[in-house]
Design an enzyme around this catalytic site. Structure first.
Site, PDB file in Angstrom:
ATOM      1  N   GLY A 122      -1.708  -1.455  -2.825  1.00 16.64           N
ATOM      2  CA  GLY A 122      -1.274  -1.086  -4.171  1.00 16.64           C
ATOM      3  C   GLY A 122      -1.504   0.379  -4.495  1.00 16.64           C
ATOM      4  O   GLY A 122      -0.800   0.965  -5.312  1.00 16.64           O
ATOM      5  N   GLU A 123      -2.516   0.977  -3.890  1.00 19.61           N
ATOM      6  CA  GLU A 123      -2.896   2.320  -4.322  1.00 19.61           C
ATOM      7  C   GLU A 123      -2.684   3.398  -3.270  1.00 19.61           C
ATOM      8  O   GLU A 123      -2.488   4.564  -3.596  1.00 19.61           O
ATOM      9  CB  GLU A 123      -4.354   2.286  -4.805  1.00 19.61           C
ATOM     10  CG  GLU A 123      -4.448   1.228  -5.892  1.00 19.61           C
ATOM     11  CD  GLU A 123      -5.798   1.050  -6.540  1.00 19.61           C
ATOM     12  OE1 GLU A 123      -6.121   1.842  -7.424  1.00 19.61           O
ATOM     13  OE2 GLU A 123      -6.498   0.090  -6.179  1.00 19.61           O
TER      14      GLU A 123
ATOM     15  N   GLY B  69      -4.454  -4.273   1.729  1.00 19.58           N
ATOM     16  CA  GLY B  69      -4.293  -3.834   0.337  1.00 19.58           C
ATOM     17  C   GLY B  69      -3.503  -2.553   0.307  1.00 19.58           C
ATOM     18  O   GLY B  69      -3.840  -1.571   0.964  1.00 19.58           O
TER      19      GLY B  69
ATOM     20  N   ASN C 120       4.367  -9.862   2.299  1.00 19.60           N
ATOM     21  CA  ASN C 120       5.745 -10.012   1.841  1.00 19.60           C
ATOM     22  C   ASN C 120       6.393  -8.636   1.941  1.00 19.60           C
ATOM     23  O   ASN C 120       6.079  -7.731   1.172  1.00 19.60           O
ATOM     24  CB  ASN C 120       5.759 -10.516   0.390  1.00 19.60           C
ATOM     25  CG  ASN C 120       7.174 -10.703  -0.154  1.00 19.60           C
ATOM     26  OD1 ASN C 120       8.148 -10.305   0.463  1.00 19.60           O
ATOM     27  ND2 ASN C 120       7.272 -11.312  -1.325  1.00 19.60           N
TER      28      ASN C 120
ATOM     29  N   ARG D 210      -1.893  -6.405   7.843  1.00 21.40           N
ATOM     30  CA  ARG D 210      -0.773  -7.351   7.868  1.00 21.40           C
ATOM     31  C   ARG D 210      -0.110  -7.406   6.498  1.00 21.40           C
ATOM     32  O   ARG D 210      -0.785  -7.527   5.477  1.00 21.40           O
ATOM     33  CB  ARG D 210      -1.262  -8.739   8.257  1.00 21.40           C
ATOM     34  CG  ARG D 210      -0.167  -9.780   8.200  1.00 21.40           C
ATOM     35  CD  ARG D 210      -0.642 -11.099   8.735  1.00 21.40           C
ATOM     36  NE  ARG D 210      -0.623 -11.124  10.188  1.00 21.40           N
ATOM     37  CZ  ARG D 210       0.475 -11.392  10.912  1.00 21.40           C
ATOM     38  NH1 ARG D 210       1.607 -11.649  10.319  1.00 21.40           N
ATOM     39  NH2 ARG D 210       0.416 -11.401  12.219  1.00 21.40           N
ATOM     40  N   ILE D 211       1.193  -7.287   6.500  1.00 20.52           N
ATOM     41  CA  ILE D 211       1.959  -7.311   5.256  1.00 20.52           C
ATOM     42  C   ILE D 211       2.332  -8.767   4.957  1.00 20.52           C
ATOM     43  O   ILE D 211       2.832  -9.482   5.816  1.00 20.52           O
ATOM     44  CB  ILE D 211       3.224  -6.432   5.421  1.00 20.52           C
ATOM     45  CG1 ILE D 211       2.810  -4.978   5.711  1.00 20.52           C
ATOM     46  CG2 ILE D 211       4.111  -6.528   4.187  1.00 20.52           C
ATOM     47  CD1 ILE D 211       1.849  -4.361   4.727  1.00 20.52           C
TER      48      ILE D 211
ATOM     49  N   THR E 144       8.045  -7.196  -1.540  1.00 20.24           N
ATOM     50  CA  THR E 144       7.179  -6.724  -2.628  1.00 20.24           C
ATOM     51  C   THR E 144       6.234  -5.630  -2.117  1.00 20.24           C
ATOM     52  O   THR E 144       5.837  -4.751  -2.871  1.00 20.24           O
ATOM     53  CB  THR E 144       6.372  -7.886  -3.240  1.00 20.24           C
ATOM     54  OG1 THR E 144       5.758  -8.635  -2.209  1.00 20.24           O
ATOM     55  CG2 THR E 144       7.265  -8.779  -4.083  1.00 20.24           C
TER      56      THR E 144
ATOM     57  N   GLY F 262       2.197  -7.045 -11.432  1.00 25.54           N
ATOM     58  CA  GLY F 262       3.478  -6.609 -10.885  1.00 25.54           C
ATOM     59  C   GLY F 262       3.582  -6.583  -9.370  1.00 25.54           C
ATOM     60  O   GLY F 262       4.687  -6.635  -8.835  1.00 25.54           O
TER      61      GLY F 262
HETATM   62 MO1  MOS Z   1      -6.317  -0.336 -10.065  1.00 25.04          MO
HETATM   63  S1  MOS Z   1      -6.562   1.581 -10.751  1.00 25.04           S
HETATM   64  O1  MOS Z   1      -7.881  -0.673  -9.502  1.00 25.04           O
HETATM   65  O2  MOS Z   1      -5.801  -1.283 -11.337  1.00 25.04           O
END
Ligand code: MOS
Length: 748
Positions: free
Chosen positions: A714-715, A712, A641, A638-639, A644, A477
């Protein structure tokens, strides 16, 4: 001809995800949506006890039903090698659950049989007729009840923990806490949480000759391939794994759980393709979860608000057969400057499925405790919570002593506070009101390490001037389909419409796990390097060709634009990729690169950071709590996109709000059974729970982390949100909640 990323015309622009239209129109096919001739359907039968042994299975009634092809249990399943080998995202210590190979029950909802039938309905009904008898023992699922038997994880006891999670770390003076001028010392509890992605765990397995093909929902295609090869004793190339789209996962599909093995067993037995979809209810015991944790955090400080001691002891639950660990106490060692710091990490066994990383694993839980404690300290010291964090900002990594590769946490605080209006906050709880609503403003920091793992990519440039970038990555995603394309287009100097991406297939070059917020750093870097390598091959062709205007040209003499290589000194002298390929009668040219991190990990401390600000409104009569505003600033390198990326942060904040307010897997400790295994009773936040979320990035240039400069993201947007809400709640009614989720009953 290397191109500085700072000149990049595509990178960092807001670009719509290329799979978006496919997803909303039903054009994206998920693992269970592939149609095979002769498809059959498998349905799992789960253990109804949490501890003991199977004494008998009566499958006669099930087998007699129309359409039923097989009822497979540990009594009749083919024996599989299931070697002890630990793979990929398996916990370092433990043994794999040997599904349908043994009679021991480790947890409630463990698969004990699979029924295969012509239709799903036939399989479901027959599954309800399978009778299992047990020799039942008393289960243990309460962490608190087992605290006395807590133990240091084996991986944490070695001289150098392979995962960086030593059981005990002492920095500086071990007695510092007792010498501190001001001390707070509290305990924080987080329940089990389940990822609950929209897409269910699913596999379609089919054998052709001795070869296995599976469509599987996974965050790590090459790992499922290796896992199935090892479990079935096959050469890796005889297992083909396809996972083109992933309907959310948040960590739940980092490991291949039992279902791909069961589907492959079933397909082998009935000699037809088998589709196995784990139901929502079964999901609660079919994949890991954020483990139940109890954490003690003690902070010592001077009256002026400088930390002099941090003590963080974390207790996390794991299963009977594996030692799952995560970064529960790691962030505490580096997030704030303190000369003295003690962390301790312990596991507690229980009759539960092995936990597994859930978005921002470890850091999310640990920073909830740490940043609530910081807020408690701020109130004890009567110092503004933001000011306290600024005073304890770490200019270098307090744990390793290394310089940061880059860090903009102070800027995130500053810009976040401005956007939120933090300076208008009054310190006293209950001091801000809107009619009968108590207004609470809270803040917190967040951090997540910048990882990069070996990944390979292939880039092929075609004579028609288009290109394809390929890697066996997953995209659950965040937009990896799109990011790979952007990076490829950027590095090849082609317009976006001329570059395609391909991922999600084990025949493509091996990619790192789609987790740990490292796909862009790992797979993206591989795509970038492979693109440069393909370009270099084209230049070499031209440079060695007497017919080329680029004859004799070297890398540093040329530049590229619009799919054309030209001399920097005379841009009229050059030719397009197509010119070069066509003259050489080549359809295409390709380069495959195995990309891996360099020695930067020993030289720099590499983390992304966030600052969160949240407003809550608490009804002073009813205790009803609503989050009404949220602002999160992120320094994430650096981003790639902007579009997203921003939705990564807003989505993560939504997850964090769920952690703070609604999410809790409730265990009945008498039965060792989860009692709310449905979306009706396990509450993920819905639109009505979510306010306007303002997510922004602080511009960060980092040439240390990887070729792209991407950290990174995402988290890191998840980490700290729960603490922010808890701190805002304290500011509203003045009640400190140290046990998640913060529900109405706790506020009354
Ligand atoms: Mo993430 S919790 O490493 O999918």
């Amino acid at each position: 001809m290397s191109q500085r990323m700072s000149d990049a015309p595509l990178i960092g622009k807001p670009i719509e995800r290329i799979d978006g239209r496919l997803k909303v129109t039903g054009g994206a096919r998920y693992a269970a949506e592939f149609k095979h001739a002769g498809m059959t359907h498998g349905v799992l039968v789960m253990s109804k006890i949490a501890s003991g042994r199977i004494t008998g299975i009566d499958a006669k009634a099930a087998e007699a039903q129309p359409g039923v092809l097989a009822v497979i249990t540990h009594l009749n399943a083919p024996r599989l090698p299931f070697p002890e080998k630990r793979l990929g995202t398996d916990p370092v210590f433990g043994r794999t659950l040997r599904v349908l190979q043994e009679d021991t029950i480790y947890f409630n909802g463990q698969p004990v049989a699979v029924v295969v039938a012509e239709t799903l309905e036939q399989a479901e009904y027959a599954a309800s007729l399978v009778k299992v008898t047990y020799d039942e023992r008393k289960p243990v699922t309460s962490l608190e009840a087992e605290l006395a038997r807590a133990f240091p994880p084996q991986e944490g006891l070695s001289e150098k923990s392979p995962t960086g999670r030593p059981a005990d770390v002492v920095r500086g003076d071990p007695q510092a806490l007792s010498k501190a001028e001001v001390v707070i010392d509290e305990t924080y509890t987080i329940p089990i949480e389940h990822h609950n992605p929209m897409e269910l765990l699913s596999t379609i397995a089919e054998w052709t000759g001795g070869k296995l093909t599976v469509h599987d929902k996974t965050q790590w295609v090459p790992n499922v391939q290796e896992h199935l090869a090892v479990v079935f004793g096959l050469p890796e190339e005889d297992v083909h794994v396809i996972s083109l789209f992933v309907g959310g996962a948040f960590g739940s599909s980092l490991r291949p759980w039992s279902h791909p093995v069961v589907a492959a067993i079933a397909a082998r037995v009935v000699k037809r393709p088998v589709k196995l979809v784990v139901t929502r209810k079964q999901m609660f015991s079919s994949h890991g979860h954020r483990p139940y944790t109890v954490q003690r955090v003690a902070l010592g400080a001077t009256k002026g608000g400088r930390l002099t001691a941090i003590v963080h002891e974390g207790y996390a639950q794991t299963s009977l057969y594996e030692e799952n660990t995560e970064n529960l106490v790691n962030a505490t060692r580096m997030l704030y400057a303190s000369p003295n710091c003690i962390t301790k990490y312990r596991l507690v066994r229980g009759n539960v499925q092995t936990p597994l990383y859930m978005r921002g694993p470890g850091e999310c839980s640990g920073v909830f405790a740490l940043d609530c404690a910081m807020d408690e300290l701020a109130y004890k010291l009567k110092i503004d919570p933001l000011e306290l964090r600024i005073r304890n900002h770490a200019a270098t990594d307090p744990e390793s002593g290394l310089p940061w590769s880059s860090k903009s946490l102070l800027e995130c605080y500053k810009q976040g506070a401005e956007r939120f209006g933090w300076s208008r906050r009054t310190m006293e709880p209950r001091s801000m009101r809107d009619g009968r609503y108590l207004i609470g403003w809270g803040m917190s920091s967040g951090t997540y390490p910048t990882w990069r793992a070996p990944s390979s990519a292939r880039v092929r440039i075609f004579s028609d001037g288009t290109a394809v970038v390929q890697s066996a990555a997953s995209d659950m995603g965040p937009g990896t389909w799109t990011t790979m394309k952007i990076i490829g287009a950027e590095a090849l100097a082609l317009s976006l419409d001329r570059v395609r991406s391909e991922l999600g297939d084990s025949t493509l070059p091996k990619a790192a796990v789609h987790g740990g917020s490292m796909t862009t750093a790992s797979v993206g870097s591989a795509v970038y390097e492979a693109s440069l390598a393909a370009r270099a091959k084209l230049l070499a062709l031209a440079s060695n060709d007497a017919r080329s205007p680029l004859r004799g040209a070297t890398e540093d003499q040329v530049a590229v634009a619009d799919g054309r290589i030209f001399l920097k000194s005379d841009s009229a002298r050059g030719e397009t990729y197509s010119d070069i390929l066509r003259r050489n009668r080549l359809e295409s040219i390709e380069a495959t690169v195995d990309s891996k991190p360099g020695d930067e990990y020993g030289k720099f401390s590499m983390f992304a950071f966030t600052a969160h600000f949240v407003e809550v409104r608490v009804d002073s009569d009813l205790g009803v709590l609503r989050v009404s505003r949220a602002v999160t600033g992120c320094g994430g390198g650096r981003i790639m996109n902007e579009q997203t990326a921003r939705t990564q942060i807003t989505g993560a904040v939504v997850g964090g709000l769920g952690m703070a307010l609604t999410e809790e897997t409730v265990m009945d400790h008498r039965m060792g059974r989860i009692v709310n295994s449905s979306l009706a009773e396990y509450h993920v936040p819905v639109n009505a729970d979510i306010p306007e979320i303002e997510a922004f990035f602080v511009e960060e240039r980092d040439d240390k982390v990887n070729p792209l400069g991407a950290k990174g993201i995402g988290e890191v947007g998840y980490v700290g949100v729960a603490a922010t809400v808890a701190n805002a709640v304290f500011h509203a009614p003045g009640k400190r909640i140290r046990q998640l989720p913060i529900t109405l009953d706790k506020l009354l």
